[in-house]
Design a protein around this motif. Sequence first.
Motif, PDB file in Angstrom:
ATOM      1  N   VAL A   1       7.171  -9.548   7.652  1.00 18.00           N
ATOM      2  CA  VAL A   1       7.587  -8.116   7.898  1.00 18.00           C
ATOM      3  C   VAL A   1       7.344  -7.086   6.763  1.00 18.00           C
ATOM      4  O   VAL A   1       6.952  -7.387   5.732  1.00 18.00           O
ATOM      5  N   LEU A   2       6.957  -5.899   7.300  1.00 20.59           N
ATOM      6  CA  LEU A   2       6.653  -4.939   6.345  1.00 20.59           C
ATOM      7  C   LEU A   2       7.956  -4.501   5.772  1.00 20.59           C
ATOM      8  O   LEU A   2       9.202  -4.385   6.303  1.00 20.59           O
ATOM      9  N   THR A   3       8.030  -4.228   4.321  1.00 16.74           N
ATOM     10  CA  THR A   3       9.184  -3.802   3.847  1.00 16.74           C
ATOM     11  C   THR A   3       9.090  -2.421   3.906  1.00 16.74           C
ATOM     12  O   THR A   3       8.186  -1.616   4.448  1.00 16.74           O
ATOM     13  N   ASP A   4      10.231  -1.623   3.432  1.00 18.38           N
ATOM     14  CA  ASP A   4      10.390  -0.154   3.519  1.00 18.38           C
ATOM     15  C   ASP A   4       8.976   0.614   2.784  1.00 18.38           C
ATOM     16  O   ASP A   4       8.556   1.572   3.224  1.00 18.38           O
ATOM     17  N   ALA A   5       9.039   0.076   1.543  1.00 18.39           N
ATOM     18  CA  ALA A   5       7.630   0.480   0.918  1.00 18.39           C
ATOM     19  C   ALA A   5       6.222   0.186   1.868  1.00 18.39           C
ATOM     20  O   ALA A   5       5.282   1.049   1.735  1.00 18.39           O
ATOM     21  N   GLY A   6       6.020  -0.855   2.417  1.00 15.35           N
ATOM     22  CA  GLY A   6       4.997  -1.243   3.463  1.00 15.35           C
ATOM     23  C   GLY A   6       4.950  -0.427   4.385  1.00 15.35           C
ATOM     24  O   GLY A   6       3.769   0.156   4.679  1.00 15.35           O
ATOM     25  N   SER A   7       6.042   0.095   5.088  1.00 13.47           N
ATOM     26  CA  SER A   7       6.057   1.083   6.029  1.00 13.47           C
ATOM     27  C   SER A   7       5.653   2.201   5.634  1.00 13.47           C
ATOM     28  O   SER A   7       4.823   3.063   6.308  1.00 13.47           O
ATOM     29  N   LYS A   8       6.089   2.628   4.360  1.00 16.57           N
ATOM     30  CA  LYS A   8       5.800   4.027   3.819  1.00 16.57           C
ATOM     31  C   LYS A   8       4.171   4.005   3.693  1.00 16.57           C
ATOM     32  O   LYS A   8       3.675   5.135   3.982  1.00 16.57           O
ATOM     33  N   LEU A   9       3.692   3.142   3.197  1.00 17.73           N
ATOM     34  CA  LEU A   9       2.357   3.048   2.582  1.00 17.73           C
ATOM     35  C   LEU A   9       1.494   3.288   3.808  1.00 17.73           C
ATOM     36  O   LEU A   9       0.508   4.135   4.204  1.00 17.73           O
ATOM     37  N   ILE A  10       1.910   2.559   4.990  1.00 13.28           N
ATOM     38  CA  ILE A  10       0.953   2.877   6.325  1.00 13.28           C
ATOM     39  C   ILE A  10       1.085   4.144   6.885  1.00 13.28           C
ATOM     40  O   ILE A  10       0.109   4.656   7.245  1.00 13.28           O
ATOM     41  N   ARG A  11       2.331   4.826   6.620  1.00 16.11           N
ATOM     42  CA  ARG A  11       2.419   6.197   7.128  1.00 16.11           C
ATOM     43  C   ARG A  11       1.487   7.000   6.360  1.00 16.11           C
ATOM     44  O   ARG A  11       0.805   7.827   6.859  1.00 16.11           O
ATOM     45  N   ARG A  12       1.369   6.874   5.100  1.00 17.19           N
ATOM     46  CA  ARG A  12       0.584   7.497   4.163  1.00 17.19           C
ATOM     47  C   ARG A  12      -0.947   7.186   4.430  1.00 17.19           C
ATOM     48  O   ARG A  12      -1.595   8.167   4.174  1.00 17.19           O
ATOM     49  N   LEU A  13      -1.345   6.241   4.810  1.00 19.55           N
ATOM     50  CA  LEU A  13      -2.595   5.700   4.651  1.00 19.55           C
ATOM     51  C   LEU A  13      -3.131   6.033   6.188  1.00 19.55           C
ATOM     52  O   LEU A  13      -4.422   6.078   6.707  1.00 19.55           O
ATOM     53  N   LYS A  14      -2.431   6.686   7.336  1.00 18.52           N
ATOM     54  CA  LYS A  14      -2.983   6.620   8.716  1.00 18.52           C
ATOM     55  C   LYS A  14      -4.036   7.680   8.733  1.00 18.52           C
ATOM     56  O   LYS A  14      -5.028   7.489   9.418  1.00 18.52           O
ATOM     57  N   SER A  15      -4.108   8.692   8.056  1.00 20.38           N
ATOM     58  CA  SER A  15      -5.107   9.817   8.124  1.00 20.38           C
ATOM     59  C   SER A  15      -6.431   9.108   7.389  1.00 20.38           C
ATOM     60  O   SER A  15      -7.417   9.564   7.971  1.00 20.38           O
ATOM     61  N   LEU A  16      -6.137   8.580   6.371  1.00 21.88           N
ATOM     62  CA  LEU A  16      -7.573   7.905   5.795  1.00 21.88           C
ATOM     63  C   LEU A  16      -7.739   6.664   6.557  1.00 21.88           C
ATOM     64  O   LEU A  16      -9.104   6.752   6.973  1.00 21.88           O
ATOM     65  N   TRP A  17      -7.170   6.106   7.422  1.00 18.37           N
ATOM     66  CA  TRP A  17      -7.629   4.997   8.047  1.00 18.37           C
ATOM     67  C   TRP A  17      -8.379   5.724   9.546  1.00 18.37           C
ATOM     68  O   TRP A  17      -9.378   5.111   9.910  1.00 18.37           O
TER      69      TRP A  17
ATOM     70  N   ALA B   1     -12.117   5.394  -1.634  1.00 13.77           N
ATOM     71  CA  ALA B   1     -11.336   6.314  -0.838  1.00 13.77           C
ATOM     72  C   ALA B   1      -9.756   6.181  -1.284  1.00 13.77           C
ATOM     73  O   ALA B   1      -9.167   7.186  -1.218  1.00 13.77           O
ATOM     74  N   TYR B   2      -9.430   4.836  -0.975  1.00 10.76           N
ATOM     75  CA  TYR B   2      -7.938   4.739  -1.524  1.00 10.76           C
ATOM     76  C   TYR B   2      -7.740   5.272  -2.879  1.00 10.76           C
ATOM     77  O   TYR B   2      -6.533   6.012  -3.175  1.00 10.76           O
ATOM     78  N   ALA B   3      -8.705   4.955  -3.785  1.00 14.24           N
ATOM     79  CA  ALA B   3      -8.207   5.319  -5.235  1.00 14.24           C
ATOM     80  C   ALA B   3      -8.230   7.007  -5.219  1.00 14.24           C
ATOM     81  O   ALA B   3      -7.532   7.557  -6.118  1.00 14.24           O
ATOM     82  N   GLN B   4      -9.059   7.622  -4.450  1.00 12.57           N
ATOM     83  CA  GLN B   4      -9.016   9.140  -4.424  1.00 12.57           C
ATOM     84  C   GLN B   4      -7.677   9.726  -3.954  1.00 12.57           C
ATOM     85  O   GLN B   4      -7.097  10.666  -4.384  1.00 12.57           O
ATOM     86  N   MET B   5      -6.959   8.881  -3.084  1.00 10.83           N
ATOM     87  CA  MET B   5      -5.516   9.383  -2.580  1.00 10.83           C
ATOM     88  C   MET B   5      -4.417   8.763  -3.784  1.00 10.83           C
ATOM     89  O   MET B   5      -3.632   8.863  -3.388  1.00 10.83           O
ATOM     90  N   GLY B   6      -5.144   7.943  -4.850  1.00 12.08           N
ATOM     91  CA  GLY B   6      -3.924   7.616  -5.690  1.00 12.08           C
ATOM     92  C   GLY B   6      -3.172   6.479  -5.157  1.00 12.08           C
ATOM     93  O   GLY B   6      -2.114   6.150  -5.587  1.00 12.08           O
ATOM     94  N   VAL B   7      -3.791   5.481  -4.317  1.00 16.87           N
ATOM     95  CA  VAL B   7      -3.319   4.563  -3.598  1.00 16.87           C
ATOM     96  C   VAL B   7      -4.082   3.199  -4.278  1.00 16.87           C
ATOM     97  O   VAL B   7      -5.193   3.139  -4.337  1.00 16.87           O
ATOM     98  N   ARG B   8      -3.202   2.120  -4.737  1.00 14.85           N
ATOM     99  CA  ARG B   8      -3.785   1.038  -5.191  1.00 14.85           C
ATOM    100  C   ARG B   8      -3.714   0.129  -3.649  1.00 14.85           C
ATOM    101  O   ARG B   8      -2.510  -0.236  -3.186  1.00 14.85           O
ATOM    102  N   PHE B   9      -4.958  -0.183  -3.271  1.00 11.04           N
ATOM    103  CA  PHE B   9      -4.946  -1.034  -1.878  1.00 11.04           C
ATOM    104  C   PHE B   9      -6.266  -1.980  -2.023  1.00 11.04           C
ATOM    105  O   PHE B   9      -7.360  -1.556  -2.287  1.00 11.04           O
ATOM    106  N   GLU B  10      -5.774  -2.981  -1.759  1.00  7.98           N
ATOM    107  CA  GLU B  10      -7.112  -4.142  -1.617  1.00  7.98           C
ATOM    108  C   GLU B  10      -7.417  -4.408  -0.207  1.00  7.98           C
ATOM    109  O   GLU B  10      -6.695  -4.478   0.856  1.00  7.98           O
ATOM    110  N   GLN B  11      -8.845  -4.038   0.058  1.00 10.17           N
ATOM    111  CA  GLN B  11      -9.374  -3.943   1.442  1.00 10.17           C
ATOM    112  C   GLN B  11      -8.814  -5.171   2.225  1.00 10.17           C
ATOM    113  O   GLN B  11      -8.763  -5.090   3.361  1.00 10.17           O
TER     114      GLN B  11
END
Length: 166
Positions: A101-117, A32-42
Motif C-alpha cells: 500500500v502507498l504510505t501518505d508520503a507515497g501518495s504525496k509523491l505521486i501527486r507531486r510527480l503527475k505533471s512530470l510523468w 528530470a527527477y533531480a531537477q524537481m528535487g526528487v530522489r526517485f529510482e526509475q
Amino acid sequence: MTSSRSKKMNKAALGARLRRLSEAVDRDATRAYAQMGVRFEQRWFGVLNQLARNGPMTVSELAAALRITRASVSQTRQSLEDAGIVDTEDHPSDARQRHLVLTDAGSKLIRRLKSLWQAMDDAAMEVDAEAGDVVAALDRLDEALARQSMFDRIVGKLSSPRSHDK
C-alpha cells in the motif's frame, strides 16, 4: 549514416543495444527527477503506477501486471519501504499474503510527480513517432520472444549441423 555491416553487427548485439537505450532513457528520467528535487529510482515507477491505479496489491499481482519476476518486485518493494513510500498490510481475505500500500508520503509523491510523468509520456510519444513507431516494433519483439525465447533459439542454432561447419 551506418553501414550495412554495422547494422548487421548491431542486430547481433540486440541485448546490448536495448540495454544502452534503456540506460539512456533512465539516465534522462533521473535527471528530470533531480531537477524537481526528487530522489526517485526509475525501477520504482511500475510498482508505484500500479498501486496508484489499482490500490493495494500483492507482490504476485504486481509481478503479473508488470510481467516481471516476483523477486524483482520484492527487491523494489524493499527499496520503496526503506524510502517510506510503501508499506505492507495484511491481506483482507488471505492471511498468508500481504498487500503493498502507498504510505501518505507515497501518495504525496505521486501527486507531486503527475505533471512530470505526463511530460515523460508526451516526450516518449514524440520520440516514438520520430523513430517510426518503435513501440509497435517492441510489441512484435515481445511477441516473437513469447513464441520462442532467445535461449531456445540459441540452443537450436548451436545444435544445427550448419553451426558445426564454421
